[in-house]
Design a protein around this motif. Structure first.
Motif, short mmCIF file in Angstrom:
data_model
loop_
_atom_site.label_atom_id
_atom_site.label_comp_id
_atom_site.label_asym_id
_atom_site.label_seq_id
_atom_site.Cartn_x
_atom_site.Cartn_y
_atom_site.Cartn_z
N GLU A 87 85.70 85.58 52.98
CA GLU A 87 86.05 84.57 54.00
C GLU A 87 87.40 83.77 53.61
O GLU A 87 87.92 83.53 53.84
CB GLU A 87 85.44 83.54 52.29
CG GLU A 87 86.09 83.57 51.54
CD GLU A 87 85.69 85.05 50.16
OE1 GLU A 87 86.44 84.88 49.21
OE2 GLU A 87 85.26 85.49 50.48
N ILE A 90 88.16 84.82 57.51
CA ILE A 90 87.84 84.09 58.16
C ILE A 90 88.59 82.68 58.09
O ILE A 90 88.56 81.76 59.00
CB ILE A 90 86.18 83.09 57.85
CG1 ILE A 90 85.42 84.47 57.82
CG2 ILE A 90 85.37 82.36 57.68
CD1 ILE A 90 83.43 84.55 56.96
N LYS A 91 89.28 81.80 56.37
CA LYS A 91 89.88 81.16 56.90
C LYS A 91 90.94 81.34 57.60
O LYS A 91 91.64 80.07 57.49
CB LYS A 91 90.09 80.80 55.19
CG LYS A 91 91.12 79.85 54.43
CD LYS A 91 90.88 79.36 53.38
CE LYS A 91 91.74 77.31 53.59
NZ LYS A 91 91.93 77.39 52.35
#
Length: 182
Positions: A87, A90-91
């Motif tokens: 994540e 992704i962020k």
């Protein structure tokens, strides 16, 4: 206490490691590069002076999050078992994508400069690339860092810093200069 004296002989230990390792070893060199990057991002954060990226986020908040992520990576490199999830990459990609919506398309490399924040962020990008190369090198040599999420994050990190550098120039009204190759 700020000092222990344990490393006075030129050796130190990593997390969970009983064997002392020379402070001139590759792992300490790479940890030092990450430390350098994290410290330099602190300078960038101060220079950012809470300028906004969007209504929701400032340069400083993004840089703080990067610093926190770097601490996790450093802990992993030093032998701690810290989770570094997908994540985070992704962020990072989401932030880059949002910034790129505002930026002119890249048609060439850009000459570093413009405003002070942009220049600092571009320099941070070069340190991030050095840290990424060091990570890949130590991962190849040691083959012990099994967290597959770190390398993609480091690869995106320099892109994010470059996007932030360009965005800082855009917000200050500085027109990018391309190399002339003359």
């Amino acid at each position: 206490m700020l000092y222990t004296g344990n490393g006075d002989n030129g050796y130190s230990k990593l997390f969970g490691c009983e064997q002392e390792i020379g402070k001139d070893s590759e792992i300490f060199e790479i940890l030092g590069i990450f430390d350098e990057l994290n410290s330099f991002l602190g300078i960038c954060k101060v220079k950012a002076n809470n300028h906004k990226i969007s209504k929701e986020q400032t340069f400083s908040e993004i840089l703080e999050e990067i610093q926190q992520n770097l601490f996790i990576i450093q802990a992993n490199l030093a032998g701690a078992n810290k989770v570094f999830g997908l994540e985070k990459t992704i962020k990072t990609e989401e932030i880059i994508n949002e910034i790129e919506k505002e930026l002119p398309k890249i048609r060439s490399f850009c000459v570093s400069g413009g405003n002070e924040l942009s220049t600092y962020l571009d320099f941070a990008r070069t340190i991030a690339r050095k840290a990424e190369r060091g990570f890949v090198k130590i991962q190849t040599i040691k083959a012990v860092f099994n967290n597959e999420n770190i390398a993609p994050f480091l690869n995106r990190l320099s892109s994010l810093l470059y996007a932030l550098s360009r965005f800082a120039n855009l917000k200050s009204g500085f027109k990018e200069i391309n190399p002339t190759y003359k």
